[in-house]
Design a protein around this motif. Structure first.
Motif, PDB file in Angstrom:
ATOM      1  N   MET A  12      -0.679  15.485  -8.155  1.00  0.00           N
ATOM      2  CA  MET A  12      -1.099  15.823  -9.514  1.00  0.00           C
ATOM      3  C   MET A  12      -2.620  15.992  -9.503  1.00  0.00           C
ATOM      4  SD  MET A  12       1.759  15.720 -11.275  1.00  0.00           S
ATOM      5  CE  MET A  12       1.488  15.407 -12.999  1.00  0.00           C
ATOM      6  N   SER A  13      -3.150  16.488 -10.612  1.00  0.00           N
ATOM      7  CA  SER A  13      -4.593  16.700 -10.682  1.00  0.00           C
ATOM      8  C   SER A  13      -5.315  15.410 -11.060  1.00  0.00           C
ATOM      9  CB  SER A  13      -4.927  17.785 -11.709  1.00  0.00           C
ATOM     10  OG  SER A  13      -4.644  17.325 -13.016  1.00  0.00           O
ATOM     11  N   ARG A  14      -6.560  15.369 -10.708  1.00  0.00           N
ATOM     12  CA  ARG A  14      -7.409  14.239 -11.079  1.00  0.00           C
ATOM     13  C   ARG A  14      -7.536  14.161 -12.599  1.00  0.00           C
ATOM     14  NH1 ARG A  14     -13.684  13.479  -9.205  1.00  0.00           N
ATOM     15  NH2 ARG A  14     -13.947  11.409 -10.081  1.00  0.00           N
ATOM     16  N   SER A  15      -7.589  15.324 -13.257  1.00  0.00           N
ATOM     17  CA  SER A  15      -7.707  15.327 -14.721  1.00  0.00           C
ATOM     18  C   SER A  15      -6.445  14.776 -15.370  1.00  0.00           C
ATOM     19  CB  SER A  15      -8.032  16.722 -15.254  1.00  0.00           C
ATOM     20  OG  SER A  15      -6.996  17.623 -14.961  1.00  0.00           O
ATOM     21  N   PHE A  16      -5.263  14.981 -14.759  1.00  0.00           N
ATOM     22  CA  PHE A  16      -4.039  14.378 -15.290  1.00  0.00           C
ATOM     23  C   PHE A  16      -4.174  12.864 -15.307  1.00  0.00           C
ATOM     24  CE2 PHE A  16      -0.282  11.973 -14.050  1.00  0.00           C
ATOM     25  CZ  PHE A  16       0.469  12.084 -15.215  1.00  0.00           C
ATOM     26  N   LEU A  17      -4.638  12.296 -14.197  1.00  0.00           N
ATOM     27  CA  LEU A  17      -4.771  10.840 -14.112  1.00  0.00           C
ATOM     28  C   LEU A  17      -5.757  10.317 -15.159  1.00  0.00           C
ATOM     29  CD1 LEU A  17      -4.819  10.257 -10.246  1.00  0.00           C
ATOM     30  CD2 LEU A  17      -2.962   9.766 -11.853  1.00  0.00           C
ATOM     31  N   PRO A  21       0.454   3.077 -13.073  1.00  0.00           N
ATOM     32  CA  PRO A  21      -0.370   1.868 -13.230  1.00  0.00           C
ATOM     33  C   PRO A  21      -1.660   1.991 -12.417  1.00  0.00           C
ATOM     34  CG  PRO A  21       1.888   1.303 -12.636  1.00  0.00           C
ATOM     35  CD  PRO A  21       1.751   2.782 -12.495  1.00  0.00           C
ATOM     36  N   PHE A  22      -2.715   1.395 -12.947  1.00  0.00           N
ATOM     37  CA  PHE A  22      -4.000   1.413 -12.241  1.00  0.00           C
ATOM     38  C   PHE A  22      -4.669   0.059 -12.416  1.00  0.00           C
ATOM     39  CE2 PHE A  22      -4.824   2.756 -16.544  1.00  0.00           C
ATOM     40  CZ  PHE A  22      -6.012   2.145 -16.887  1.00  0.00           C
ATOM     41  N   ILE A  23      -5.678  -0.185 -11.605  1.00  0.00           N
ATOM     42  CA  ILE A  23      -6.460  -1.410 -11.714  1.00  0.00           C
ATOM     43  C   ILE A  23      -7.931  -1.039 -11.849  1.00  0.00           C
ATOM     44  CG2 ILE A  23      -4.812  -2.854 -10.447  1.00  0.00           C
ATOM     45  CD1 ILE A  23      -6.583  -2.579  -7.976  1.00  0.00           C
ATOM     46  N   LYS A  24      -8.686  -1.927 -12.454  1.00  0.00           N
ATOM     47  CA  LYS A  24     -10.127  -1.738 -12.572  1.00  0.00           C
ATOM     48  C   LYS A  24     -10.809  -2.808 -11.731  1.00  0.00           C
ATOM     49  CE  LYS A  24     -12.318   0.034 -15.683  1.00  0.00           C
ATOM     50  NZ  LYS A  24     -13.192   1.114 -15.897  1.00  0.00           N
ATOM     51  N   ILE A  25     -11.714  -2.379 -10.911  1.00  0.00           N
ATOM     52  CA  ILE A  25     -12.550  -3.283 -10.121  1.00  0.00           C
ATOM     53  C   ILE A  25     -13.976  -2.957 -10.542  1.00  0.00           C
ATOM     54  CG2 ILE A  25     -13.241  -4.033  -7.824  1.00  0.00           C
ATOM     55  CD1 ILE A  25     -10.540  -2.886  -6.812  1.00  0.00           C
ATOM     56  N   GLY A  26     -14.489  -3.771 -11.428  1.00  0.00           N
ATOM     57  CA  GLY A  26     -15.777  -3.435 -12.021  1.00  0.00           C
ATOM     58  C   GLY A  26     -15.596  -2.182 -12.854  1.00  0.00           C
ATOM     59  N   ARG A  27     -16.370  -1.148 -12.567  1.00  0.00           N
ATOM     60  CA  ARG A  27     -16.251   0.120 -13.279  1.00  0.00           C
ATOM     61  C   ARG A  27     -15.376   1.117 -12.543  1.00  0.00           C
ATOM     62  NH1 ARG A  27     -22.278   1.581 -15.132  1.00  0.00           N
ATOM     63  NH2 ARG A  27     -21.214   3.547 -15.457  1.00  0.00           N
ATOM     64  N   SER A  28     -14.885   0.729 -11.378  1.00  0.00           N
ATOM     65  CA  SER A  28     -14.080   1.627 -10.553  1.00  0.00           C
ATOM     66  C   SER A  28     -12.597   1.524 -10.897  1.00  0.00           C
ATOM     67  CB  SER A  28     -14.255   1.286  -9.071  1.00  0.00           C
ATOM     68  OG  SER A  28     -15.596   1.426  -8.691  1.00  0.00           O
ATOM     69  N   VAL A  29     -11.936   2.666 -10.931  1.00  0.00           N
ATOM     70  CA  VAL A  29     -10.488   2.731 -11.138  1.00  0.00           C
ATOM     71  C   VAL A  29      -9.840   2.906  -9.770  1.00  0.00           C
ATOM     72  CG1 VAL A  29      -8.616   4.109 -12.126  1.00  0.00           C
ATOM     73  CG2 VAL A  29     -10.710   3.733 -13.424  1.00  0.00           C
ATOM     74  N   ASP A  43       2.338   0.961  -6.272  1.00  0.00           N
ATOM     75  CA  ASP A  43       2.564   1.333  -7.674  1.00  0.00           C
ATOM     76  C   ASP A  43       2.832   2.832  -7.802  1.00  0.00           C
ATOM     77  OD1 ASP A  43       2.235  -1.255  -8.614  1.00  0.00           O
ATOM     78  OD2 ASP A  43       0.146  -0.946  -9.220  1.00  0.00           O
ATOM     79  N   LEU A  44       2.098   3.635  -7.034  1.00  0.00           N
ATOM     80  CA  LEU A  44       2.307   5.085  -7.079  1.00  0.00           C
ATOM     81  C   LEU A  44       3.689   5.457  -6.550  1.00  0.00           C
ATOM     82  CD1 LEU A  44      -1.199   6.307  -5.869  1.00  0.00           C
ATOM     83  CD2 LEU A  44      -0.310   6.295  -8.215  1.00  0.00           C
ATOM     84  N   ASP A  45       4.120   4.785  -5.489  1.00  0.00           N
ATOM     85  CA  ASP A  45       5.464   5.040  -4.950  1.00  0.00           C
ATOM     86  C   ASP A  45       6.527   4.698  -5.984  1.00  0.00           C
ATOM     87  OD1 ASP A  45       4.504   5.935  -2.484  1.00  0.00           O
ATOM     88  OD2 ASP A  45       4.651   3.944  -1.567  1.00  0.00           O
ATOM     89  N   GLN A  46       6.377   3.557  -6.638  1.00  0.00           N
ATOM     90  CA  GLN A  46       7.341   3.132  -7.649  1.00  0.00           C
ATOM     91  C   GLN A  46       7.314   4.078  -8.853  1.00  0.00           C
ATOM     92  OE1 GLN A  46       6.808  -0.855  -9.096  1.00  0.00           O
ATOM     93  NE2 GLN A  46       8.869  -0.945  -9.923  1.00  0.00           N
ATOM     94  N   TRP A  47       6.134   4.495  -9.272  1.00  0.00           N
ATOM     95  CA  TRP A  47       5.985   5.426 -10.390  1.00  0.00           C
ATOM     96  C   TRP A  47       6.730   6.729 -10.100  1.00  0.00           C
ATOM     97  CZ3 TRP A  47       3.254  10.147 -10.815  1.00  0.00           C
ATOM     98  CH2 TRP A  47       3.016  10.599 -12.121  1.00  0.00           C
ATOM     99  N   LEU A  48       6.550   7.260  -8.888  1.00  0.00           N
ATOM    100  CA  LEU A  48       7.250   8.490  -8.501  1.00  0.00           C
ATOM    101  C   LEU A  48       8.763   8.280  -8.470  1.00  0.00           C
ATOM    102  CD1 LEU A  48       4.913   9.784  -5.659  1.00  0.00           C
ATOM    103  CD2 LEU A  48       5.358  10.913  -7.852  1.00  0.00           C
ATOM    104  N   ASP A  49       9.195   7.131  -7.971  1.00  0.00           N
ATOM    105  CA  ASP A  49      10.628   6.841  -7.875  1.00  0.00           C
ATOM    106  C   ASP A  49      11.301   6.722  -9.238  1.00  0.00           C
ATOM    107  OD1 ASP A  49      10.533   6.894  -5.109  1.00  0.00           O
ATOM    108  OD2 ASP A  49      10.420   4.705  -4.904  1.00  0.00           O
ATOM    109  N   ASN A  50      10.518   6.457 -10.294  1.00  0.00           N
ATOM    110  CA  ASN A  50      11.089   6.303 -11.630  1.00  0.00           C
ATOM    111  C   ASN A  50      11.483   7.620 -12.289  1.00  0.00           C
ATOM    112  OD1 ASN A  50      11.060   3.504 -11.795  1.00  0.00           O
ATOM    113  ND2 ASN A  50       8.950   3.461 -12.495  1.00  0.00           N
ATOM    114  N   PHE A  51      11.065   8.742 -11.731  1.00  0.00           N
ATOM    115  CA  PHE A  51      11.411  10.030 -12.315  1.00  0.00           C
ATOM    116  C   PHE A  51      12.782  10.469 -11.838  1.00  0.00           C
ATOM    117  CE2 PHE A  51       6.849   9.953 -12.721  1.00  0.00           C
ATOM    118  CZ  PHE A  51       6.704  10.364 -14.039  1.00  0.00           C
ATOM    119  N   MET A  52      13.537  11.092 -12.748  1.00  0.00           N
ATOM    120  CA  MET A  52      14.880  11.567 -12.436  1.00  0.00           C
ATOM    121  C   MET A  52      14.800  12.691 -11.406  1.00  0.00           C
ATOM    122  SD  MET A  52      17.735  13.440 -14.881  1.00  0.00           S
ATOM    123  CE  MET A  52      17.306  12.435 -16.257  1.00  0.00           C
TER     124      MET A  52
END
Length: 75
Positions: free
Chosen positions: A21-26, A43-51, A57-66
Protein backbone atom coordinates in the motif's frame (compact mmCIF):
# COMPACT_ATOMS: atom_id res chain seq x y z
CA UNK A 1 28.36 -14.92 4.70
CA UNK A 2 25.99 -13.42 7.29
CA UNK A 3 22.20 -13.25 7.11
CA UNK A 4 20.71 -9.76 6.95
CA UNK A 5 18.83 -8.70 10.07
CA UNK A 6 15.05 -8.72 9.68
CA UNK A 7 13.78 -5.90 11.89
CA UNK A 8 10.72 -6.59 14.02
CA UNK A 9 9.55 -2.96 13.79
CA UNK A 10 9.24 -1.36 10.36
CA UNK A 11 9.24 2.30 9.40
CA UNK A 12 6.23 3.74 7.58
CA UNK A 13 8.01 3.40 4.23
CA UNK A 14 9.06 -0.19 4.95
CA UNK A 15 5.56 -1.09 6.19
CA UNK A 16 3.91 0.41 3.10
CA UNK A 17 6.21 -1.59 0.85
CA UNK A 18 5.65 -4.75 2.95
CA UNK A 19 1.83 -4.61 2.66
CA UNK A 20 1.78 -3.24 -0.88
CA UNK A 21 0.00 0.00 0.00
CA UNK A 22 1.08 3.62 -0.23
CA UNK A 23 2.70 5.56 2.55
CA UNK A 24 -0.12 8.11 2.29
CA UNK A 25 -2.68 5.32 2.93
CA UNK A 26 -0.94 4.48 6.20
CA UNK A 27 -0.74 8.13 7.29
CA UNK A 28 -4.36 8.89 6.40
CA UNK A 29 -5.69 5.67 7.95
CA UNK A 30 -3.82 6.45 11.21
CA UNK A 31 -5.34 9.93 11.34
CA UNK A 32 -8.91 8.85 10.55
CA UNK A 33 -9.17 5.84 12.82
CA UNK A 34 -12.03 3.43 12.12
CA UNK A 35 -14.54 4.88 9.68
CA UNK A 36 -17.43 3.19 7.93
CA UNK A 37 -16.64 2.01 4.39
CA UNK A 38 -12.91 2.67 4.85
CA UNK A 39 -10.09 0.19 5.07
CA UNK A 40 -8.93 0.25 8.70
CA UNK A 41 -5.35 1.13 9.51
CA UNK A 42 -3.03 -1.62 10.60
CA UNK A 43 -1.95 -1.41 14.26
CA UNK A 44 1.06 0.81 14.89
CA UNK A 45 3.24 1.86 17.79
CA UNK A 46 4.79 5.19 18.69
CA UNK A 47 8.34 5.39 19.95
CA UNK A 48 8.78 9.00 20.84
CA UNK A 49 7.70 10.85 17.70
CA UNK A 50 8.41 7.89 15.43
CA UNK A 51 5.68 5.60 14.09
CA UNK A 52 6.57 1.93 13.71
CA UNK A 53 4.67 -1.11 12.52
CA UNK A 54 5.36 -4.58 13.91
CA UNK A 55 5.81 -7.16 11.19
CA UNK A 56 3.57 -9.63 13.07
CA UNK A 57 0.76 -7.02 13.30
CA UNK A 58 1.00 -6.36 9.56
CA UNK A 59 0.80 -10.09 8.81
CA UNK A 60 -2.27 -10.45 11.02
CA UNK A 61 -3.87 -7.32 9.51
CA UNK A 62 -3.44 -8.75 6.00
CA UNK A 63 -4.80 -12.14 7.11
CA UNK A 64 -8.00 -10.47 8.36
CA UNK A 65 -9.12 -9.55 4.85
CA UNK A 66 -11.45 -11.91 3.00
CA UNK A 67 -9.77 -13.86 0.25
CA UNK A 68 -11.81 -13.78 -2.94
CA UNK A 69 -12.01 -16.14 -5.90
CA UNK A 70 -13.80 -13.48 -7.98
CA UNK A 71 -15.13 -9.93 -7.54
CA UNK A 72 -18.73 -11.12 -7.15
CA UNK A 73 -17.84 -12.40 -3.69
CA UNK A 74 -17.04 -8.90 -2.43
CA UNK A 75 -20.70 -7.78 -2.45
Amino acid sequence: MSNPVQPKALTEIEAARYIGMSRSFLAQARMEGKRENRTPAPPFIKIGRSVRYLRSDLDQWLDNFMKLDHLGQAC
